[in-house]
Design an enzyme around this catalytic site. Structure first.
Site, mmCIF file in Angstrom:
data_model
loop_
_atom_site.group_PDB
_atom_site.id
_atom_site.type_symbol
_atom_site.label_atom_id
_atom_site.label_comp_id
_atom_site.label_asym_id
_atom_site.label_seq_id
_atom_site.Cartn_x
_atom_site.Cartn_y
_atom_site.Cartn_z
ATOM 1 N N ARG A 180 24.359 56.503 39.449
ATOM 2 C CA ARG A 180 23.510 57.594 38.950
ATOM 3 C C ARG A 180 22.274 57.777 39.809
ATOM 4 O O ARG A 180 21.627 56.801 40.150
ATOM 5 C CB ARG A 180 22.991 57.256 37.550
ATOM 6 C CG ARG A 180 24.023 57.134 36.518
ATOM 7 C CD ARG A 180 23.349 57.242 35.144
ATOM 8 N NE ARG A 180 24.312 56.851 34.158
ATOM 9 C CZ ARG A 180 24.230 55.748 33.431
ATOM 10 N NH1 ARG A 180 23.176 54.966 33.539
ATOM 11 N NH2 ARG A 180 25.173 55.460 32.579
ATOM 12 N N TYR A 357 43.966 45.710 28.536
ATOM 13 C CA TYR A 357 42.565 45.530 28.189
ATOM 14 C C TYR A 357 42.088 46.735 27.388
ATOM 15 O O TYR A 357 41.966 47.830 27.917
ATOM 16 C CB TYR A 357 41.665 45.338 29.426
ATOM 17 C CG TYR A 357 40.250 45.113 28.947
ATOM 18 C CD1 TYR A 357 39.827 43.847 28.573
ATOM 19 C CD2 TYR A 357 39.373 46.178 28.764
ATOM 20 C CE1 TYR A 357 38.561 43.645 28.041
ATOM 21 C CE2 TYR A 357 38.103 45.983 28.226
ATOM 22 C CZ TYR A 357 37.714 44.719 27.878
ATOM 23 O OH TYR A 357 36.456 44.522 27.335
HETATM 24 P P1 FAD Z 1 42.053 40.215 19.001
HETATM 25 O O1 FAD Z 1 40.639 40.440 18.614
HETATM 26 O O2 FAD Z 1 42.318 39.251 20.077
HETATM 27 O O3 FAD Z 1 42.848 39.769 17.694
HETATM 28 C C1 FAD Z 1 44.151 39.218 17.727
HETATM 29 C C2 FAD Z 1 44.226 38.190 16.607
HETATM 30 O O4 FAD Z 1 45.584 37.760 16.488
HETATM 31 C C3 FAD Z 1 43.412 36.952 16.877
HETATM 32 O O5 FAD Z 1 42.533 36.711 15.801
HETATM 33 C C4 FAD Z 1 44.450 35.853 17.000
HETATM 34 O O6 FAD Z 1 44.000 34.593 16.497
HETATM 35 C C5 FAD Z 1 45.577 36.406 16.159
HETATM 36 N N1 FAD Z 1 46.873 35.825 16.482
HETATM 37 C C6 FAD Z 1 47.456 35.735 17.699
HETATM 38 N N2 FAD Z 1 48.654 35.112 17.613
HETATM 39 C C7 FAD Z 1 48.825 34.810 16.296
HETATM 40 C C8 FAD Z 1 49.836 34.135 15.590
HETATM 41 N N3 FAD Z 1 50.917 33.612 16.205
HETATM 42 N N4 FAD Z 1 49.718 33.995 14.253
HETATM 43 C C9 FAD Z 1 48.631 34.471 13.608
HETATM 44 N N5 FAD Z 1 47.614 35.094 14.247
HETATM 45 C C10 FAD Z 1 47.709 35.262 15.567
HETATM 46 N N6 FAD Z 1 35.186 45.506 23.797
HETATM 47 C C11 FAD Z 1 34.154 46.368 23.716
HETATM 48 O O7 FAD Z 1 34.322 47.473 23.204
HETATM 49 N N7 FAD Z 1 32.915 46.018 24.174
HETATM 50 C C12 FAD Z 1 32.662 44.808 24.730
HETATM 51 O O8 FAD Z 1 31.526 44.534 25.128
HETATM 52 C C13 FAD Z 1 33.728 43.883 24.833
HETATM 53 N N8 FAD Z 1 33.546 42.671 25.386
HETATM 54 C C14 FAD Z 1 34.591 41.812 25.520
HETATM 55 C C15 FAD Z 1 34.371 40.564 26.106
HETATM 56 C C16 FAD Z 1 35.426 39.685 26.268
HETATM 57 C C17 FAD Z 1 35.203 38.340 26.914
HETATM 58 C C18 FAD Z 1 36.735 40.065 25.829
HETATM 59 C C19 FAD Z 1 37.901 39.150 26.036
HETATM 60 C C20 FAD Z 1 36.931 41.279 25.218
HETATM 61 C C21 FAD Z 1 35.873 42.171 25.060
HETATM 62 N N9 FAD Z 1 36.055 43.401 24.430
HETATM 63 C C22 FAD Z 1 35.009 44.278 24.350
HETATM 64 C C23 FAD Z 1 37.374 43.808 23.915
HETATM 65 C C24 FAD Z 1 37.585 43.460 22.426
HETATM 66 O O9 FAD Z 1 37.515 42.069 22.255
HETATM 67 C C25 FAD Z 1 38.968 43.980 21.994
HETATM 68 O O10 FAD Z 1 38.968 45.379 22.090
HETATM 69 C C26 FAD Z 1 39.369 43.621 20.564
HETATM 70 O O11 FAD Z 1 39.116 42.299 20.270
HETATM 71 C C27 FAD Z 1 40.843 43.885 20.408
HETATM 72 O O12 FAD Z 1 41.250 43.569 19.090
HETATM 73 P P2 FAD Z 1 42.725 43.038 18.808
HETATM 74 O O13 FAD Z 1 42.858 43.030 17.335
HETATM 75 O O14 FAD Z 1 43.711 43.793 19.614
HETATM 76 O O15 FAD Z 1 42.757 41.563 19.419
HETATM 77 N N1 UDP Z 2 30.679 44.337 38.645
HETATM 78 C C1 UDP Z 2 29.963 43.888 39.711
HETATM 79 N N2 UDP Z 2 28.685 43.457 39.525
HETATM 80 C C2 UDP Z 2 28.102 43.450 38.306
HETATM 81 C C3 UDP Z 2 28.826 43.932 37.202
HETATM 82 C C4 UDP Z 2 30.131 44.368 37.397
HETATM 83 O O1 UDP Z 2 30.465 43.866 40.819
HETATM 84 O O2 UDP Z 2 26.940 43.024 38.190
HETATM 85 C C5 UDP Z 2 32.073 44.772 38.894
HETATM 86 C C6 UDP Z 2 33.102 43.689 38.593
HETATM 87 O O3 UDP Z 2 34.123 43.813 39.565
HETATM 88 C C7 UDP Z 2 33.650 44.087 37.253
HETATM 89 C C8 UDP Z 2 33.606 45.606 37.364
HETATM 90 O O4 UDP Z 2 32.401 45.866 38.084
HETATM 91 O O5 UDP Z 2 34.952 43.615 37.070
HETATM 92 C C9 UDP Z 2 33.585 46.311 36.053
HETATM 93 O O6 UDP Z 2 32.450 45.914 35.337
HETATM 94 P P1 UDP Z 2 32.456 45.783 33.778
HETATM 95 O O7 UDP Z 2 31.097 45.480 33.309
HETATM 96 O O8 UDP Z 2 33.202 46.932 33.229
HETATM 97 O O9 UDP Z 2 33.264 44.443 33.682
HETATM 98 P P2 UDP Z 2 34.214 43.853 32.602
HETATM 99 O O10 UDP Z 2 34.179 44.736 31.398
HETATM 100 O O11 UDP Z 2 35.484 43.823 33.368
HETATM 101 O O12 UDP Z 2 33.604 42.506 32.364
#
Ligand code: FAD
Ligand code: UDP
Length: 377
Positions: A180, A357
């Site tokens: 931006r 994802y």
């Molecule tokens: P999950 O939340 O993973 O739920 C699946 C559930 O199924 C779990 O509770 C698990 O225990 C259960 N399960 C699996 N297998 C079994 C089984 N055999 N028996 C019974 N239960 C089971 N999204 C955003 O919008 N903003 C963010 O900032 C963001 N940050 C994230 C950071 C990280 C590190 C990660 C990994 C994800 C992030 N997300 C974020 C994405 C967000 O977590 C997902 O969109 C959301 O959790 C998806 O929900 P779900 O129900 O599909 O999966």
């Molecule tokens: N990224 C980076 N520097 C930062 C933050 C993000 O290079 O300080 C890059 C990194 O490759 C990351 C991508 O930008 O995978 C997308 O960022 P986002 O915050 O969406 O990451 P994610 O949700 O995958 O953690």
């Protein structure tokens, strides 16, 4: 006659949203989760009154007003706006890449000066590519923002996060980041953003209100019995596990969290600080209280909780977080998907069952879509 209309495997946002709508439509639901708590990855533990995002920082953001209104009717959201800061060898830069970053990087003050500097910085890659598409993340980043920003704010962070060189990563990953020419540190372009007031657990409680749930209940430990209790199953666990890994295991990246309770009200002054050099072993530090306390309110609690995030290759037994975007995993998933499509009784949804994802808002959107298909609007 079945005891339930739907058995919902997994109480994350997908399962909980589907259950909510099914319950509204008068369906009998049982939601099970293998974990000791409900909520999937949005679950938070409370430590010294602070909601700690146990499975990684979660910031809700969306352009979809319907999803935003749906979530806000359950729990109103606060005004949190994600403005991460990058720390490169002690120097601080605002993210995403905007006029503040360009000023900090080069001392330029106007959009025109910034654009000129970026053009100068990307001249080399531009002429090397000569109009052809960037083939990997390094080429894409150099083309978008030039050499300095790539080297200081992208390369180290990205290689730590994905565990591979930027030359071996797909270009699209970096296109997610806004660029931006205004002084605006808001990380997301979406018009709606925030954290549920009272935390994510409250959102899950509202979704699962008056619905029968069982924690510590692994579907595969009781598969035969559970398959008989409901007419249909909504499965949100890993798709390869459902089919007994018959084509092999899908791979993920995972994150190890080192969480620390500190005797200070304000450790880093921001919820998210990224460490963008290669040498610092963690990718970022989250200070959880800043998601829900603003201004002077930060000092009302004399303590704080931080989590350092270490990105790593997933091994069986670890939490599967990010699907790996490569040809092997994409092809493997297609094999499982075609099996899933043949299942009559089981509906597959959510980030693990679709090996995709999904942010939270699209997860809710997909769950509502499936519910509408199943139950009618
Ligand atoms: P999950 O939340 O993973 O739920 C699946 C559930 O199924 C779990 O509770 C698990 O225990 C259960 N399960 C699996 N297998 C079994 C089984 N055999 N028996 C019974 N239960 C089971 N999204 C955003 O919008 N903003 C963010 O900032 C963001 N940050 C994230 C950071 C990280 C590190 C990660 C990994 C994800 C992030 N997300 C974020 C994405 C967000 O977590 C997902 O969109 C959301 O959790 C998806 O929900 P779900 O129900 O599909 O999966
Ligand atoms: N990224 C980076 N520097 C930062 C933050 C993000 O290079 O300080 C890059 C990194 O490759 C990351 C991508 O930008 O995978 C997308 O960022 P986002 O915050 O969406 O990451 P994610 O949700 O995958 O953690």
């Amino acid at each position: 006659m079945f005891e339930y209309d739907y058995l919902i495997v997994g109480s994350g946002l997908f399962g909980a949203t589907f259950a909510y709508r099914a319950k509204q439509a008068g369906k009998r639901c049982l939601v099970i989760d293998k974990r000791a708590h409900l909520g999937g990855n949005v679950y938070c533990e409370t430590v010294e009154g602070i909601h700690v995002h146990t499975y990684g920082a979660h910031i809700f953001h969306t352009s979809n007003k319907e999803v935003w209104d749906f979530a806000n009717r359950l729990v109103p959201f606060n005004r949190y706006t994600n403005c991460p800061v990058a720390n490169y060898k002690g120097a601080l830069y605002n993210l995403p890449f905007n006029m503040n970053t360009f000023y900090q990087m080069w001392g330029v003050r106007t959009p025109e000066e910034a654009q000129e500097e970026i053009n100068r910085q990307r001249a080399a890659i531009s002429s090397a590519l000569n109009g052809s598409q960037p083939q990997n993340l390094e080429e894409q980043a150099l083309l978008l923002v030039g050499k300095d920003i790539y080297e200081k704010l992208i390369r180290g962070y990205t290689e730590k996060q994905w565990g591979r060189p930027c030359t071996e990563l797909p270009a699209f990953i970096i296109r997610r980041l806004p660029l931006r020419f205004v002084y605006d540190n808001n990380y997301f372009n979406d018009p709606y953003q925030g954290i549920p007031i009272g935390g994510y657990n409250l959102l899950i409680e509202k979704l699962l209100d008056n619905i029968e749930t069982r924690t510590n209940c692994d579907f595969f430990a009781h598969r035969e019995e559970l398959e008989r209790v409901a007419e249909k199953i909504v499965y949100t666990g890993p798709v390869d596990q459902f089919f007994d890994y018959r084509f092999g295991s899908l791979q993920y990246r995972t994150v190890r969290f080192e969480t620390e309770l500190m005797d200070t009200p304000n450790h880093q002054g921001n919820a998210v600080i990224n460490y963008t050099d290669r040498e610092t072993p963690y990718t970022r530090i989250i200070e959880h209280k800043h998601f829900e306390s603003f201004g002077q309110a930060v000092y009302e609690n004399p303590k704080t909780v931080i989590s350092r995030e270490f990105s790593m290759e997933w091994q069986p037994g670890m939490e599967p977080y990010y699907p790996v975007n490569d040809d092997r995993n994409a092809a493997l998933y297609q094999q499982y998907k075609s099996l899933a499509e043949k299942e009559k009784k089981v509906l597959f949804g959510g980030r693990l069952a679709e090996y995709k994802y999904y942010d939270m808002a699209p997860t809710i959107e997909q769950a509502l879509r499936l519910a509408n298909e199943q139950l009618g609007k």
